[in-house]
Design a protein around this motif. Structure first.
Motif, PDB file in Angstrom:
ATOM      1  N   ASP A   1      62.970 -77.472 -57.251  1.00  0.00           N
ATOM      2  CA  ASP A   1      62.724 -76.446 -58.257  1.00  0.00           C
ATOM      3  C   ASP A   1      61.437 -75.671 -57.948  1.00  0.00           C
ATOM      4  OD1 ASP A   1      61.180 -78.663 -58.711  1.00  0.00           O
ATOM      5  OD2 ASP A   1      61.252 -78.494 -60.898  1.00  0.00           O
ATOM      6  N   LYS A   2      60.697 -76.089 -56.920  1.00  0.00           N
ATOM      7  CA  LYS A   2      59.467 -75.407 -56.493  1.00  0.00           C
ATOM      8  C   LYS A   2      59.671 -74.874 -55.078  1.00  0.00           C
ATOM      9  CE  LYS A   2      56.558 -78.410 -59.254  1.00  0.00           C
ATOM     10  NZ  LYS A   2      55.510 -79.415 -59.242  1.00  0.00           N
ATOM     11  N   PRO A   3      60.089 -73.630 -54.937  1.00  0.00           N
ATOM     12  CA  PRO A   3      60.326 -73.076 -53.602  1.00  0.00           C
ATOM     13  C   PRO A   3      59.031 -72.927 -52.806  1.00  0.00           C
ATOM     14  CG  PRO A   3      60.497 -71.339 -55.242  1.00  0.00           C
ATOM     15  CD  PRO A   3      60.329 -72.640 -55.981  1.00  0.00           C
ATOM     16  N   ASN A   4      59.164 -73.127 -51.522  1.00  0.00           N
ATOM     17  CA  ASN A   4      58.068 -72.971 -50.570  1.00  0.00           C
ATOM     18  C   ASN A   4      56.945 -73.991 -50.759  1.00  0.00           C
ATOM     19  OD1 ASN A   4      57.357 -71.599 -48.214  1.00  0.00           O
ATOM     20  ND2 ASN A   4      55.965 -70.247 -49.308  1.00  0.00           N
ATOM     21  N   LYS A   5      57.172 -75.034 -51.526  1.00  0.00           N
ATOM     22  CA  LYS A   5      56.202 -76.119 -51.702  1.00  0.00           C
ATOM     23  C   LYS A   5      56.551 -77.243 -50.736  1.00  0.00           C
ATOM     24  CE  LYS A   5      53.451 -75.272 -55.293  1.00  0.00           C
ATOM     25  NZ  LYS A   5      52.038 -75.374 -55.285  1.00  0.00           N
ATOM     26  N   ILE A   6      55.535 -77.964 -50.281  1.00  0.00           N
ATOM     27  CA  ILE A   6      55.766 -79.113 -49.412  1.00  0.00           C
ATOM     28  C   ILE A   6      56.268 -80.265 -50.271  1.00  0.00           C
ATOM     29  CG2 ILE A   6      54.646 -80.793 -47.895  1.00  0.00           C
ATOM     30  CD1 ILE A   6      52.762 -78.478 -47.045  1.00  0.00           C
ATOM     31  N   VAL A   7      57.423 -80.818 -49.870  1.00  0.00           N
ATOM     32  CA  VAL A   7      58.050 -81.889 -50.638  1.00  0.00           C
ATOM     33  C   VAL A   7      57.704 -83.248 -50.050  1.00  0.00           C
ATOM     34  CG1 VAL A   7      60.265 -82.828 -51.408  1.00  0.00           C
ATOM     35  CG2 VAL A   7      59.921 -80.350 -51.336  1.00  0.00           C
ATOM     36  N   GLN A   8      57.727 -83.336 -48.715  1.00  0.00           N
ATOM     37  CA  GLN A   8      57.493 -84.627 -48.068  1.00  0.00           C
ATOM     38  C   GLN A   8      56.710 -84.398 -46.776  1.00  0.00           C
ATOM     39  OE1 GLN A   8      61.129 -86.627 -47.048  1.00  0.00           O
ATOM     40  NE2 GLN A   8      60.108 -88.492 -46.397  1.00  0.00           N
ATOM     41  N   VAL A   9      55.823 -85.362 -46.455  1.00  0.00           N
ATOM     42  CA  VAL A   9      55.027 -85.296 -45.223  1.00  0.00           C
ATOM     43  C   VAL A   9      55.536 -86.359 -44.268  1.00  0.00           C
ATOM     44  CG1 VAL A   9      52.714 -85.498 -44.238  1.00  0.00           C
ATOM     45  CG2 VAL A   9      53.002 -84.500 -46.513  1.00  0.00           C
ATOM     46  N   PHE A  10      55.949 -85.927 -43.077  1.00  0.00           N
ATOM     47  CA  PHE A  10      56.418 -86.877 -42.062  1.00  0.00           C
ATOM     48  C   PHE A  10      55.280 -87.316 -41.141  1.00  0.00           C
ATOM     49  CE2 PHE A  10      60.234 -84.285 -43.022  1.00  0.00           C
ATOM     50  CZ  PHE A  10      61.019 -85.301 -43.551  1.00  0.00           C
ATOM     51  N   GLU A  11      54.382 -86.377 -40.865  1.00  0.00           N
ATOM     52  CA  GLU A  11      53.241 -86.686 -39.998  1.00  0.00           C
ATOM     53  C   GLU A  11      52.074 -85.807 -40.431  1.00  0.00           C
ATOM     54  OE1 GLU A  11      53.313 -87.577 -35.427  1.00  0.00           O
ATOM     55  OE2 GLU A  11      53.049 -85.415 -35.691  1.00  0.00           O
ATOM     56  N   LYS A  12      50.907 -86.410 -40.620  1.00  0.00           N
ATOM     57  CA  LYS A  12      49.730 -85.659 -41.062  1.00  0.00           C
ATOM     58  C   LYS A  12      49.255 -84.725 -39.952  1.00  0.00           C
ATOM     59  CE  LYS A  12      48.028 -89.211 -44.202  1.00  0.00           C
ATOM     60  NZ  LYS A  12      46.943 -90.157 -44.481  1.00  0.00           N
ATOM     61  N   GLY A  13      48.687 -83.612 -40.376  1.00  0.00           N
ATOM     62  CA  GLY A  13      48.125 -82.650 -39.429  1.00  0.00           C
ATOM     63  C   GLY A  13      46.613 -82.649 -39.517  1.00  0.00           C
ATOM     64  N   TYR A  14      45.953 -82.154 -38.463  1.00  0.00           N
ATOM     65  CA  TYR A  14      44.494 -82.180 -38.406  1.00  0.00           C
ATOM     66  C   TYR A  14      43.963 -80.890 -37.782  1.00  0.00           C
ATOM     67  CZ  TYR A  14      44.962 -87.131 -39.442  1.00  0.00           C
ATOM     68  OH  TYR A  14      45.273 -88.325 -40.042  1.00  0.00           O
ATOM     69  N   THR A  15      42.765 -80.527 -38.237  1.00  0.00           N
ATOM     70  CA  THR A  15      42.047 -79.395 -37.638  1.00  0.00           C
ATOM     71  C   THR A  15      40.693 -79.887 -37.125  1.00  0.00           C
ATOM     72  OG1 THR A  15      41.042 -78.788 -39.760  1.00  0.00           O
ATOM     73  CG2 THR A  15      43.103 -77.660 -39.162  1.00  0.00           C
ATOM     74  N   TYR A  16      40.189 -79.191 -36.140  1.00  0.00           N
ATOM     75  CA  TYR A  16      38.862 -79.485 -35.586  1.00  0.00           C
ATOM     76  C   TYR A  16      38.071 -78.176 -35.591  1.00  0.00           C
ATOM     77  CZ  TYR A  16      35.211 -80.482 -32.170  1.00  0.00           C
ATOM     78  OH  TYR A  16      34.003 -80.617 -31.541  1.00  0.00           O
ATOM     79  N   LYS A  17      37.037 -78.114 -36.399  1.00  0.00           N
ATOM     80  CA  LYS A  17      36.226 -76.908 -36.552  1.00  0.00           C
ATOM     81  C   LYS A  17      37.114 -75.692 -36.797  1.00  0.00           C
ATOM     82  CE  LYS A  17      32.211 -78.417 -33.974  1.00  0.00           C
ATOM     83  NZ  LYS A  17      31.221 -78.093 -32.958  1.00  0.00           N
ATOM     84  N   ASP A  18      38.002 -75.832 -37.745  1.00  0.00           N
ATOM     85  CA  ASP A  18      38.937 -74.784 -38.169  1.00  0.00           C
ATOM     86  C   ASP A  18      39.938 -74.379 -37.083  1.00  0.00           C
ATOM     87  OD1 ASP A  18      37.771 -74.702 -40.713  1.00  0.00           O
ATOM     88  OD2 ASP A  18      36.250 -73.271 -40.041  1.00  0.00           O
ATOM     89  N   LYS A  19      40.080 -75.176 -36.047  1.00  0.00           N
ATOM     90  CA  LYS A  19      41.113 -74.952 -35.033  1.00  0.00           C
ATOM     91  C   LYS A  19      42.160 -76.042 -35.193  1.00  0.00           C
ATOM     92  CE  LYS A  19      37.928 -72.869 -31.795  1.00  0.00           C
ATOM     93  NZ  LYS A  19      37.133 -73.065 -30.602  1.00  0.00           N
ATOM     94  N   LEU A  20      43.392 -75.658 -35.098  1.00  0.00           N
ATOM     95  CA  LEU A  20      44.491 -76.590 -35.302  1.00  0.00           C
ATOM     96  C   LEU A  20      44.601 -77.564 -34.132  1.00  0.00           C
ATOM     97  CD1 LEU A  20      46.900 -77.229 -37.199  1.00  0.00           C
ATOM     98  CD2 LEU A  20      48.267 -75.737 -35.732  1.00  0.00           C
ATOM     99  N   LEU A  21      44.506 -78.869 -34.441  1.00  0.00           N
ATOM    100  CA  LEU A  21      44.735 -79.899 -33.430  1.00  0.00           C
ATOM    101  C   LEU A  21      46.213 -80.279 -33.405  1.00  0.00           C
ATOM    102  CD1 LEU A  21      41.837 -82.508 -33.746  1.00  0.00           C
ATOM    103  CD2 LEU A  21      42.288 -80.952 -31.868  1.00  0.00           C
TER     104      LEU A  21
END
Length: 188
Positions: A150-170
């Motif tokens: 019922d919430k479009p474009n919202k994250i429902v489930q996380v399969f793997e966490k993401g990380y950034t390093y000094k605002d750069k995507l790791l």
């Protein structure tokens, strides 16, 4: 009278020669004075050109030094991010092990301590976990699937966490994203 005329002519001639010699001397003197002035002006121009060339080279070298310093830090940051990125799967495995050891409290608490130490290390090196309690952002999240929600474009489930390093995507967060069921939209 002839003699007198000759003497007068001779005197005039001598005066003219003397005047010409004096003019020649003045001209030579003026040229001698102008030559050093011209030579001095020319030397000043050469000095100004050399000074300009020196200042330009000095500025160029300073720019090169600053660029090299900046590139050195960028390379160091890239290497740090790359090395830490290689350790992220280990953290993922530890978090999965923590969930699997729900029954054995001693093992679970040991894994929690290791995870805590690992996260402190990440924090020390400015590695941040990507927020997944938000709307989907294709710059930070990788959508593996969409699910009805019922919430479009919202994250429902996380399969793997993401990380950034000094605002750069790791590593992007691998998630499933909610979408509204199209059949329900047609009924309304």
């Amino acid at each position: 009278m002839n003699n007198q005329d000759d003497n007068i002519d001779e005197t005039i001639q001598i005066n003219q020669n003397a005047q010409n010699t004096e003019n020649d001397y003045k001209t030579d003197e003026n040229q001698t004075q102008q030559e050093p002035k011209d030579e001095l002006t020319e030397l000043k121009e050469q000095l100004d050109k050399q000074k300009d060339t020196y200042l330009r080279l000095l500025a160029e070298f300073d720019n090169f030094r600053k660029r090299a310093e900046r590139e050195k830090f960028e390379i160091a940051d890239f290497i740090k991010g790359s090395v830490v990125g290689d350790f992220l799967p280990i953290l993922d495995s530890l978090e999965k092990a923590q969930l699997a050891c729900a029954n054995d409290e001693s093992i679970r608490s040991g894994i929690e301590l290791v995870i805590k130490a690992f996260k402190q290390l990440l924090e020390k090196y400015e590695i941040k976990e990507i927020d997944t309690e938000c709307e989907f952002d294709p710059n930070l999240h990788e959508a593996l699937m969409t699910v009805e929600s019922d919430k479009p474009n919202k994250i429902v489930q996380v399969f793997e966490k993401g990380y950034t390093y000094k605002d750069k995507l790791l590593r992007p967060a691998k998630v499933s994203v909610g979408k509204i069921n199209e059949d329900k939209n047609e009924e309304v």
